[in-house]
Design a protein around this motif. Structure first.
Motif, PDB file in Angstrom:
ATOM      1  N   ALA A 251      -4.287  42.031  16.662  1.00 54.83           N
ATOM      2  CA  ALA A 251      -3.022  41.723  17.113  1.00 54.83           C
ATOM      3  C   ALA A 251      -2.635  40.226  17.771  1.00 54.83           C
ATOM      4  O   ALA A 251      -1.508  39.541  17.625  1.00 54.83           O
ATOM      5  N   GLN A 252      -3.475  40.071  18.884  1.00 56.86           N
ATOM      6  CA  GLN A 252      -3.212  39.056  19.430  1.00 56.86           C
ATOM      7  C   GLN A 252      -3.351  37.721  18.759  1.00 56.86           C
ATOM      8  O   GLN A 252      -2.766  36.791  19.132  1.00 56.86           O
ATOM      9  N   LEU A 253      -4.538  37.702  17.885  1.00 55.79           N
ATOM     10  CA  LEU A 253      -4.762  36.267  17.037  1.00 55.79           C
ATOM     11  C   LEU A 253      -3.415  36.004  16.222  1.00 55.79           C
ATOM     12  O   LEU A 253      -3.035  35.074  16.060  1.00 55.79           O
ATOM     13  N   TRP A 268      -3.099  30.779  24.426  1.00 60.28           N
ATOM     14  CA  TRP A 268      -3.822  29.926  23.225  1.00 60.28           C
ATOM     15  C   TRP A 268      -5.327  29.582  23.228  1.00 60.28           C
ATOM     16  O   TRP A 268      -5.971  29.497  22.277  1.00 60.28           O
ATOM     17  N   ARG A 269      -5.668  28.990  24.609  1.00 60.05           N
ATOM     18  CA  ARG A 269      -7.037  28.748  24.874  1.00 60.05           C
ATOM     19  C   ARG A 269      -7.952  30.274  24.650  1.00 60.05           C
ATOM     20  O   ARG A 269      -9.026  29.799  23.964  1.00 60.05           O
ATOM     21  N   LYS A 313     -13.327  37.838  25.881  1.00 61.01           N
ATOM     22  CA  LYS A 313     -13.482  39.327  25.661  1.00 61.01           C
ATOM     23  C   LYS A 313     -12.042  39.919  25.603  1.00 61.01           C
ATOM     24  O   LYS A 313     -11.175  39.300  25.821  1.00 61.01           O
ATOM     25  N   CYS A 314     -12.124  41.104  25.033  1.00 58.94           N
ATOM     26  CA  CYS A 314     -10.726  41.813  24.652  1.00 58.94           C
ATOM     27  C   CYS A 314      -9.940  42.215  26.023  1.00 58.94           C
ATOM     28  O   CYS A 314      -9.022  41.961  26.073  1.00 58.94           O
ATOM     29  N   LEU A 320      -3.962  38.827  29.687  1.00 57.92           N
ATOM     30  CA  LEU A 320      -2.851  37.632  29.401  1.00 57.92           C
ATOM     31  C   LEU A 320      -1.863  38.130  28.659  1.00 57.92           C
ATOM     32  O   LEU A 320      -0.863  37.670  28.852  1.00 57.92           O
ATOM     33  N   ASN A 321      -1.977  39.426  27.790  1.00 53.64           N
ATOM     34  CA  ASN A 321      -0.831  39.709  27.034  1.00 53.64           C
ATOM     35  C   ASN A 321      -1.216  41.132  26.896  1.00 53.64           C
ATOM     36  O   ASN A 321      -1.498  41.693  25.680  1.00 53.64           O
TER      37      ASN A 321
END
Length: 958
Positions: A251-253, A268-269, A313-314, A320-321
């Motif tokens: 879901a992050q991507l 984004w990085r 990594k996850c 980050l989010n």
């Protein structure tokens, strides 16, 4: 660089052997040469036959060890392969040249030497000095990463492959029609190794550098299945995103892709770190970046490059989010989103060129692995995989809800395993020629009946015998895979007939020896048929030729001419067919033991296979012996203690050996003959304590047909070695066998016209020296085949025996043999004389007028002893022979009864057949029988003047 020579001098070390490889579908060729000047001749020969020409980028230590990473010892360059064209990293060579130019400028590397390979570019950085593998390998691995970090899309499988082959300049690329030229575009100066290493930042690679990501169980020892999957694993960003579309991805991507203007720089990085480390990273990094208002392609590339080898990594994404990882379906199963896109990398055409030891042939070979039938494919590093569906499937859950799931590529078998050809076998029906690549044991080749493939139990047994462990689902998957091969091959190629025998085939261009197909260019695997499978295991090779040669040279001692001649005949059996005869026998005899008859037979067998297992003996059944002979085709057969068999079986075996054709048989369950295509032409080496000539004479009065096909030699004991010395001298053959025959046949095939001419010349010379006649043509052919083989094998360095002395011995021996086997009686009347001699005591000699029933008492001149077979009447000079007995005698001695009667009729001596009371005039009283009547006045089969001699005396049995 205006020539191949100057090119090779620049990119290759001066030490070691050069390797040249020719590739053409189904028939790769590999050659090692000592000097760069020799390469031109090899290359020109390959091109003349339409081969793509390649060279080994390293120099090799030992040609016998082949083109392997372990054998690659010396290096003088580093190389890249830039693929160009549709669906390639670069759409054209111009694009690739531009990227290469930018790469050199940014990195500070010196200008490279560039070769136009016809489609892409081969790039070389040449060195001023030669380096070894331990220096080259870590630097090449570092160079591979260096290229990736600077966004130069070189084929990663090529850069650090020490056994890599690349195209030879000034040749043709035959992948296109018309072929494209391979040319040098730019020649550059060499650089020092230290400078090159410093620029690319070479350090020794760690064990885990080859892994694109870590897994939770990474530190545990991996089984073969896991190693196979990891070794072929890549990751596709498109697959990650596709799974995300139906809730199985990351879901992050998905959030980063859909909200490119809103996501933070760090997040984004993080997404960029996943994209750039995927197989399709070049496109993916822009897919998740291009919609941002400050998007700059070059800046995106620059930032992504720094993240190569560092997928986040996850846990980093979660920090980050945090909300993006809530409800993740992959939680606990992965450590990085990159694992979601894990796929199996499919092998490219160049990956399918494999150099391995062939366990069946016991030598290293180059194999081009065929493309597997859809949906199966070969992994980049080997193994059989089944392609998963690109779409999704619905699966039912317990609560009747439906859920989507994408099918993934499935491992069928860890190592390379495939079908080479379909075969037809008279006994097994359709069969398959299979090839299995084992990591430690090399390539195993074998055949399997199709009926076994379709039976779980039988197929499991076949696989287990070859070392494949497969149960339950794995076995089912392998059965489905092999069945798919069958369906595919049935559509594209006709089944070949399985070899039913060894020896010459395909217009004398190939020679089958066990599981080896010997040609002028090399040795290939030949799958066994049901007829040859058991024997093929005996006709293998072991050891080295120089050890076998030491044993053979024991026959160079004076007094061993008979042994040397027989050894030559063991080779010469393969030449015997060119005399247009079917077979002959060399019989070795001596009524004593310890003279070396069996040892000679072992030596003959060791030419082609195992010295002992290939030897037939008196206990083998007749049909088994004849089957062996029919399978051997043109390979010498040996039979020990032949004369210990019953006379009739000896005669039957001798006739069968030299007849050259298997007997006809009926088909099972069908009232029709089987097709009999088996023919042979060979020399048999038999032995025994008795004379084979004598045994045949015991059976027949004149066995001339068999005698003239047999050369009988008395083997005398030599005193030049003690038993201990002899045992030591000859023991070497039991560990070194099957090598000499292969060398001999390869020479013969490559020089067949000259060999045939030599054979004819030797035969003419021998015939003249020995005074050979037409009836002795089998002797002539045997001697010519043996002496010719002796000349060739000496030329090949297989022995140092004086062939001229053996020739002289053979001429003298044939002369003595001619006296022993004088021409038998000829003509029907002369043969009738033999009959009368045999049954001399079974004759009643009595006047035609004597009849004791009429009171006349004149006694017979001679009474028969035993059965009454013939009657002679002196007064009429008529001879009466019982027809039944005469016919039986003619049949047994292969005399034509009809020709005998016709000959009597032509001379006027034949008076026909009538009913005759043969005992009339004697004390016996027997009924009349059919008798052949001969007028002895016109035929001198019986001298009437001798009939008044007294009857032979013998003791009364009373």
């Amino acid at each position: 660089m205006t020539s191949r020579t100057s090119f090779f001098s620049a990119v290759l070390a001066s030490e070691g052997m050069y390797c040249v490889v020719g590739l053409k579908k189904g028939s790769p060729r590999q050659t090692f040469v000592d000097t760069v000047e020799e390469i031109d001749g090899v290359v020109d020969g390959l091109m003349a036959q339409g081969y793509d020409a390649y060279f080994g980028c390293a120099k090799y230590a030992n040609p016998l060890d082949g083109r392997t990473m372990q054998n690659a010892k010396w290096f003088k360059s580093f190389w890249l392969d830039l693929d160009c064209g549709e669906a390639k990293p670069y759409d054209s060579q111009n694009t690739a040249l531009t990227a290469l130019k930018d790469f050199v400028k940014v990195t500070g590397l010196p200008k490279p030497t560039i070769v136009n390979s016809g489609r892409g570019l081969h790039v070389y950085w040449t060195l001023t000095e030669t380096i070894g593998y331990n220096d080259w390998k870590p630097t090449a691995e570092a160079f591979k990463k260096f290229c990736a970090s600077h966004n130069l899309h070189a084929d990663p499988a090529v850069t650090a492959d020490s056994a890599r082959i690349l195209r030879i300049p000034y040749t043709l690329n035959y992948k296109d029609t018309p072929p494209r030229g391979v040319t040098v575009l730019l020649e550059s100066q060499a650089t020092t190794f230290d400078r090159f290493k410093e620029i690319v930042g070479a350090t020794r690679a760690s064990e885990d550098d080859s892994l694109p990501f870590a897994t939770p169980n990474q530190r545990r020892p991996m089984d073969a299945t896991t190693r196979a999957l990891m070794g072929n694993s890549i990751s596709k960003f498109s697959a990650i995103m596709r799974k995300g579309a139906y809730g199985k991805g990351c879901a992050q991507l998905i959030h980063i892709y859909k909200n490119q203007n809103e996501v933070t720089e760090p997040l984004w990085r993080a997404g960029l770190s996943i994209a750039v480390n995927c197989e399709d990273g070049e496109l993916a990094i822009h897919k998740i970046s291009h919609a941002h208002e400050d998007y700059d392609p070059q800046d995106t590339k620059f930032k992504a490059t720094a993240l190569i080898g560092k997928p986040y990594k996850c846990s980093t994404f979660n920090s980050l989010n945090p909300s993006g990882c809530e409800g993740c379906p992959n939680h606990g199963n992965i450590t990085s989103p990159i694992q979601i896109g894990s796929q199996i990398a499919e092998a490219k055409a160049e990956d399918n060129i494999v150099v391995m030891r062939n366990a069946t042939l016991e030598e290293e070979i180059t194999v081009e692995i065929p493309e597997f039938p859809y949906p199966y494919f070969r992994g980049r590093n080997g193994g059989v995989y089944k392609r998963g569906l690109t779409s999704t499937k619905k699966i039912k859950k317990k609560d009747d809800e439906e859920e989507s799931e994408e099918e993934r590529d499935q491992l069928v078998y860890e190592y390379d395993f495939y079908v080479v050809k379909r075969l037809t076998d008279p006994e097994d029906g359709e069969s398959l020629w299979m090839r299995l690549h084992m990591p430690k044991d090399g390539i195993r080749e074998f055949s399997c009946p199709l009926s076994s493939v379709l039976s779980r139990d039988k197929f499991r047994e076949v696989l287990a015998y070859q070392g494949v462990t497969a149960l339950n689902k794995k076995l089912d998957n392998l059965m489905s895979y092999v069945t798919r091969w069958v369906n595919e091959l049935q559509q594209v190629s006709e089944a070949e007939k399985a070899r039913q025998q060894f020896g010459w085939c395909e217009n004398d261009t190939k020679f089958i020896l066990g599981n080896r197909e010997i040609t002028s260019s090399g040795v290939n695997y030949s799958p066994s048929s049901s007829a040859t499978a058991q024997l093929a295991a005996m006709y293998t090779k072991k050891g080295v030729i120089h050890e076998w040669t030491k044993v053979a040279n024991n026959y160079a001692r004076k007094g061993n001419e008979v042994r040397a001649f027989t050894l030559f005949a063991g080779f010469g059996s393969a030449l015997f067919k060119f005399n247009n005869l079917s077979g002959s026998i060399i019989h070795l005899t001596n009524n004593g033991s310890g003279v070396g008859k069996t040892t000679i037979q072992h030596m003959v067998n060791s030419i082609w296979g195992h010295p002992i297992e290939t030897l037939l003996n008196q206990d083998d059944k007749y049909l088994a012996r004849m089957h062996r002979i029919s399978v051997l085709g043109n390979i010498a057969v040996t039979v020990d203690e032949l004369t210990n068999m019953p006379d009739t079986e000896v005669s039957q075996t001798a006739y069968g050996l030299t007849h050259g054709r298997g007997r006809n048989r009926m088909q099972s369950q069908v009232n029709a003959e089987r097709t009999n295509v088996l023919r042979w032409a060979l020399i048999a080496i038999t032995s025994g304590n008795k004379s084979l000539y004598d045994q045949l004479f015991n059976l027949k009065d004149f066995p001339e047909g068999e005698l003239m096909r047999i050369l009988e030699f008395n083997v005398s004991k030599t005193d030049d070695m003690s038993k201990t010395e002899s045992d030591t001298a000859f023991n070497g053959m039991y560990d070194n066998y099957g090598v000499a025959g292969e060398m001999f046949i390869r020479y013969v095939i490559a020089n067949l016209p000259e060999v045939k001419e030599m054979l004819a010349k030797v035969q003419r010379k021998f015939d003249k020296a020995a005074g050979i006649t037409q009836r002795e043509r089998f002797w002539s052919a045997t001697a010519a085949s043996a002496i010719t083989a002796g000349i060739i094998t000496k030329k090949l360095g297989l022995h140092n025996i004086d062939v001229a002395e053996v020739f002289k011995w053979a001429v003298e021996t044939i002369g003595r043999m001619r006296v022993e086997v004088r021409p038998g009686v000829t003509g029907p009347l002369a043969q009738l004389g033999l009959f009368l001699n045999k049954y001399n005591t079974n004759m009643l000699i009595v006047s035609s007028t004597v009849d004791k029933r009429s009171g006349l008492t004149q006694a017979p001149v001679r009474e028969p002893r035993g059965e009454l077979i013939t009657r002679f009447e002196p007064d009429t000079k008529q001879l009466f022979i019982t027809v039944k007995v005469l016919r039986e005698w003619c049949s047994k001695n292969q005399v034509s009864y009809k020709a005998l009667v016709d000959d009597l009729d032509r001379t006027g001596a034949g008076l026909g057949i009538l009913k005759k009371a043969m005992s009339r005039g004697s004390d016996m009283s027997t009924p009349a029988v059919s008798a052949l009547v001969i007028d002895c006045a016109k035929a001198t089969v019986l001298n009437p003047e001798d009939t008044d001699l007294p009857a032979p005396s013998y003791d009364d049995p009373e």
